[in-house]
Design a protein around this motif. Structure first.
Motif, PDB file in Angstrom:
ATOM      1  N   ALA A  70      51.323 123.048  66.024  1.00  0.00           N
ATOM      2  CA  ALA A  70      50.950 122.238  64.856  1.00  0.00           C
ATOM      3  C   ALA A  70      49.439 122.061  64.850  1.00  0.00           C
ATOM      4  O   ALA A  70      48.806 121.979  65.907  1.00  0.00           O
ATOM      5  N   THR A  71      48.859 122.010  63.658  1.00  0.00           N
ATOM      6  CA  THR A  71      47.421 121.768  63.588  1.00  0.00           C
ATOM      7  C   THR A  71      47.085 120.430  64.232  1.00  0.00           C
ATOM      8  O   THR A  71      46.123 120.314  64.987  1.00  0.00           O
ATOM      9  N   VAL A  72      47.877 119.410  63.944  1.00  0.00           N
ATOM     10  CA  VAL A  72      47.644 118.090  64.518  1.00  0.00           C
ATOM     11  C   VAL A  72      48.967 117.345  64.578  1.00  0.00           C
ATOM     12  O   VAL A  72      49.858 117.567  63.746  1.00  0.00           O
ATOM     13  N   LEU A  73      49.094 116.468  65.578  1.00  0.00           N
ATOM     14  CA  LEU A  73      50.287 115.655  65.762  1.00  0.00           C
ATOM     15  C   LEU A  73      49.935 114.181  65.559  1.00  0.00           C
ATOM     16  O   LEU A  73      48.754 113.825  65.505  1.00  0.00           O
ATOM     17  N   PRO A  74      50.918 113.297  65.445  1.00  0.00           N
ATOM     18  CA  PRO A  74      50.611 111.867  65.269  1.00  0.00           C
ATOM     19  C   PRO A  74      49.661 111.358  66.349  1.00  0.00           C
ATOM     20  O   PRO A  74      49.830 111.658  67.536  1.00  0.00           O
ATOM     21  N   LEU A  75      48.648 110.612  65.920  1.00  0.00           N
ATOM     22  CA  LEU A  75      47.630 110.058  66.812  1.00  0.00           C
ATOM     23  C   LEU A  75      46.878 111.145  67.573  1.00  0.00           C
ATOM     24  O   LEU A  75      46.283 110.901  68.614  1.00  0.00           O
ATOM     25  N   ALA A  76      46.876 112.367  67.025  1.00  0.00           N
ATOM     26  CA  ALA A  76      46.202 113.512  67.652  1.00  0.00           C
ATOM     27  C   ALA A  76      46.696 113.737  69.075  1.00  0.00           C
ATOM     28  O   ALA A  76      45.933 114.123  69.969  1.00  0.00           O
ATOM     29  N   ALA A  77      47.987 113.511  69.298  1.00  0.00           N
ATOM     30  CA  ALA A  77      48.577 113.707  70.628  1.00  0.00           C
ATOM     31  C   ALA A  77      48.558 115.185  71.002  1.00  0.00           C
ATOM     32  O   ALA A  77      48.707 116.058  70.136  1.00  0.00           O
ATOM     33  N   PRO A  78      48.394 115.502  72.296  1.00  0.00           N
ATOM     34  CA  PRO A  78      48.405 116.907  72.717  1.00  0.00           C
ATOM     35  C   PRO A  78      49.772 117.564  72.557  1.00  0.00           C
ATOM     36  O   PRO A  78      49.853 118.760  72.274  1.00  0.00           O
ATOM     37  N   ARG A  93      43.006 117.628  68.821  1.00  0.00           N
ATOM     38  CA  ARG A  93      43.335 116.486  69.668  1.00  0.00           C
ATOM     39  C   ARG A  93      42.064 115.784  70.121  1.00  0.00           C
ATOM     40  O   ARG A  93      40.964 116.318  69.971  1.00  0.00           O
ATOM     41  N   HIS A  94      42.220 114.598  70.686  1.00  0.00           N
ATOM     42  CA  HIS A  94      41.059 113.817  71.107  1.00  0.00           C
ATOM     43  C   HIS A  94      40.466 114.346  72.407  1.00  0.00           C
ATOM     44  O   HIS A  94      39.287 114.665  72.479  1.00  0.00           O
ATOM     45  N   ASP A  95      41.265 114.400  73.470  1.00  0.00           N
ATOM     46  CA  ASP A  95      40.779 114.814  74.783  1.00  0.00           C
ATOM     47  C   ASP A  95      40.863 116.327  74.921  1.00  0.00           C
ATOM     48  O   ASP A  95      41.889 116.925  74.604  1.00  0.00           O
ATOM     49  N   GLN A  96      39.785 116.931  75.402  1.00  0.00           N
ATOM     50  CA  GLN A  96      39.800 118.370  75.593  1.00  0.00           C
ATOM     51  C   GLN A  96      38.785 118.755  76.652  1.00  0.00           C
ATOM     52  O   GLN A  96      37.795 118.054  76.876  1.00  0.00           O
ATOM     53  N   SER A  97      39.051 119.867  77.311  1.00  0.00           N
ATOM     54  CA  SER A  97      38.120 120.395  78.296  1.00  0.00           C
ATOM     55  C   SER A  97      37.293 121.494  77.643  1.00  0.00           C
ATOM     56  O   SER A  97      37.308 121.662  76.427  1.00  0.00           O
ATOM     57  N   GLY A  98      36.592 122.272  78.462  1.00  0.00           N
ATOM     58  CA  GLY A  98      35.805 123.371  77.930  1.00  0.00           C
ATOM     59  C   GLY A  98      36.603 124.629  77.659  1.00  0.00           C
ATOM     60  O   GLY A  98      36.063 125.599  77.138  1.00  0.00           O
ATOM     61  N   ASP A  99      37.893 124.612  77.998  1.00  0.00           N
ATOM     62  CA  ASP A  99      38.762 125.773  77.779  1.00  0.00           C
ATOM     63  C   ASP A  99      39.963 125.321  76.959  1.00  0.00           C
ATOM     64  O   ASP A  99      40.933 124.779  77.487  1.00  0.00           O
ATOM     65  N   VAL A 100      39.897 125.539  75.659  1.00  0.00           N
ATOM     66  CA  VAL A 100      40.951 125.086  74.759  1.00  0.00           C
ATOM     67  C   VAL A 100      42.285 125.753  75.097  1.00  0.00           C
ATOM     68  O   VAL A 100      43.343 125.127  75.023  1.00  0.00           O
ATOM     69  N   CYS A 110      53.422 120.491  80.341  1.00  0.00           N
ATOM     70  CA  CYS A 110      53.762 119.076  80.547  1.00  0.00           C
ATOM     71  C   CYS A 110      54.935 118.672  79.666  1.00  0.00           C
ATOM     72  O   CYS A 110      55.822 117.924  80.090  1.00  0.00           O
ATOM     73  N   ALA A 111      54.952 119.165  78.426  1.00  0.00           N
ATOM     74  CA  ALA A 111      56.041 118.829  77.517  1.00  0.00           C
ATOM     75  C   ALA A 111      57.361 119.434  77.996  1.00  0.00           C
ATOM     76  O   ALA A 111      58.414 118.796  77.912  1.00  0.00           O
ATOM     77  N   LEU A 112      57.314 120.658  78.492  1.00  0.00           N
ATOM     78  CA  LEU A 112      58.535 121.302  78.986  1.00  0.00           C
ATOM     79  C   LEU A 112      59.107 120.566  80.194  1.00  0.00           C
ATOM     80  O   LEU A 112      60.326 120.540  80.403  1.00  0.00           O
ATOM     81  N   ARG A 113      58.224 119.961  80.995  1.00  0.00           N
ATOM     82  CA  ARG A 113      58.674 119.240  82.190  1.00  0.00           C
ATOM     83  C   ARG A 113      59.119 117.807  81.873  1.00  0.00           C
ATOM     84  O   ARG A 113      59.646 117.124  82.751  1.00  0.00           O
ATOM     85  N   THR A 114      58.871 117.354  80.658  1.00  0.00           N
ATOM     86  CA  THR A 114      59.186 115.979  80.265  1.00  0.00           C
ATOM     87  C   THR A 114      60.611 115.892  79.738  1.00  0.00           C
ATOM     88  O   THR A 114      61.098 116.814  79.059  1.00  0.00           O
ATOM     89  N   GLU A 115      61.287 114.789  80.030  1.00  0.00           N
ATOM     90  CA  GLU A 115      62.624 114.560  79.497  1.00  0.00           C
ATOM     91  C   GLU A 115      62.570 114.588  77.975  1.00  0.00           C
ATOM     92  O   GLU A 115      61.714 113.952  77.364  1.00  0.00           O
ATOM     93  N   PRO A 116      63.446 115.358  77.314  1.00  0.00           N
ATOM     94  CA  PRO A 116      63.424 115.423  75.850  1.00  0.00           C
ATOM     95  C   PRO A 116      63.438 114.037  75.202  1.00  0.00           C
ATOM     96  O   PRO A 116      64.228 113.175  75.580  1.00  0.00           O
ATOM     97  N   GLY A 117      62.509 113.843  74.273  1.00  0.00           N
ATOM     98  CA  GLY A 117      62.406 112.572  73.566  1.00  0.00           C
ATOM     99  C   GLY A 117      61.480 111.578  74.220  1.00  0.00           C
ATOM    100  O   GLY A 117      61.125 110.563  73.595  1.00  0.00           O
ATOM    101  N   ALA A 118      61.062 111.812  75.458  1.00  0.00           N
ATOM    102  CA  ALA A 118      60.182 110.878  76.167  1.00  0.00           C
ATOM    103  C   ALA A 118      58.722 111.209  75.857  1.00  0.00           C
ATOM    104  O   ALA A 118      58.389 112.328  75.485  1.00  0.00           O
ATOM    105  N   PRO A 119      57.815 110.224  76.006  1.00  0.00           N
ATOM    106  CA  PRO A 119      56.389 110.497  75.799  1.00  0.00           C
ATOM    107  C   PRO A 119      55.878 111.531  76.793  1.00  0.00           C
ATOM    108  O   PRO A 119      56.300 111.568  77.948  1.00  0.00           O
TER     109      PRO A 119
END
Length: 294
Positions: A70-78, A93-100, A110-119
């Motif tokens: 997505a171009t952007v998510l709610p609250l610019a979440a990663p 997104r808000h936070d970023q390093s030098g390698d997009v 991180c999302a794949l390792r997170t319980e579905p539906g959890a932050p």
């Protein structure tokens, strides 16, 4: 025991935190088939999405998961996860390093390792690790343009008045944007009191700049009457020329002028002779109107 002795012992028993170094990568999307489109979605487009395919190793580890860029998510979440296991990652997104590319890969992992539906918790500096080029099956992006951010939400979510109000605020900030078919990664947009065409060029910067200089020396940079070559910016290692257009002329009317310019540009690219004096002056003029985005 003295305070000094206590401090020394505490320092010896406390594990040292490894400092994460940031590394700047000028072309984070290099090697991806649709590198210019990745850049356009990150820098030019307010609301769009595209499906992504996980590499076989990740499918084996996490199963077949539906992943959406997505171009952007709610609250610019990663990244976010849905209760049914779907994953969305946000380019802007808000936070970023030098390698997009590394940022996006870490957000997806991180999302794949997170319980579905959890932050989803994503570190601001990911450190060394896999990049997009390592974790995706590469291919052309199947981009869907959106008039609003309703694609964020599951059915029935807008029944919550707070969610509805947030969505309305986000949608109000969108300026009309149309993906042109005359050239890949070319987009028309309308902002207050003017319109633009912006095109992420696929060639190396020096080749692209020489070609634009040849066109500038010949007076062939405008797209047509009442248009102006406004300049260009550099984004993730590629040049993005910008044209000012009449505000009320619809996007469809610019397909043919952009196609004609793309032909002139291709012809200029094919000319490999050194720039003449007029071309060198035009090149310097273009450099003086260039802005770099980070």
């Amino acid at each position: 025991m003295s305070k000094r002795r206590k401090s020394q012992r505490a320092a010896e028993t406390t594990p040292k935190r490894e400092k994460v170094r940031d590394i700047f990568v000028p072309r984070p999307f290099e090697g991806l088939v649709d590198e210019p489109e990745w850049i356009a979605l990150r820098e030019l487009v307010p609301a769009a999405s595209a499906p992504l395919r996980l590499a076989p190793a990740l499918v084996e580890e996490f199963g077949e998961r539906q992943v959406t860029l997505a171009t952007v998510l709610p609250l610019a979440a990663p990244a976010t996860t849905k209760p049914d296991g779907r994953v969305l990652i946000g380019l802007q997104r808000h936070d970023q390093s030098g390698d997009v590319s590394r940022d996006l890969a870490e957000a997806l992992l991180c999302a794949l390792r997170t319980e579905p539906g959890a932050p989803v918790s994503v570190p601001p500096l990911p450190g060394p690790g896999p990049r997009l080029q390592d974790i995706l099956v590469d291919g052309p992006l199947e981009i869907s343009m959106h008039d609003g951010f309703d694609f964020w939400l599951d059915p029935g979510a807008t029944e919550d008045p707070n969610v509805q109000a947030s969505l309305e605020r986000a949608n109000a900030a969108i300026y009309p944007t149309v993906r042109l078919s005359a050239a890949k990664a070319a987009y028309w947009c309308q902002v207050p009191e003017k319109a633009h065409v912006r095109w992420v060029l696929p060639e190396d910067e020096d080749r692209a700049l020489d070609a634009l200089a040849r066109l500038g020396a010949a007076g062939n940079l405008p797209l047509g009457d009442d248009t102006r070559f406004a300049g260009m910016f550099r984004a993730h290692g590629r040049l993005v020329p910008v044209w000012d257009l009449p505000e009320r002329t619809p996007a469809t009317e610019w397909e043919e002028p952009v196609a004609q310019f793309a032909k002139r540009y291709a012809d200029a690219l094919a000319d490999t002779a050194p720039l003449d004096a007029a071309g060198r002056r035009a090149r310097q003029g273009l450099l003086g109107r260039q802005l770099t985005l980070r």
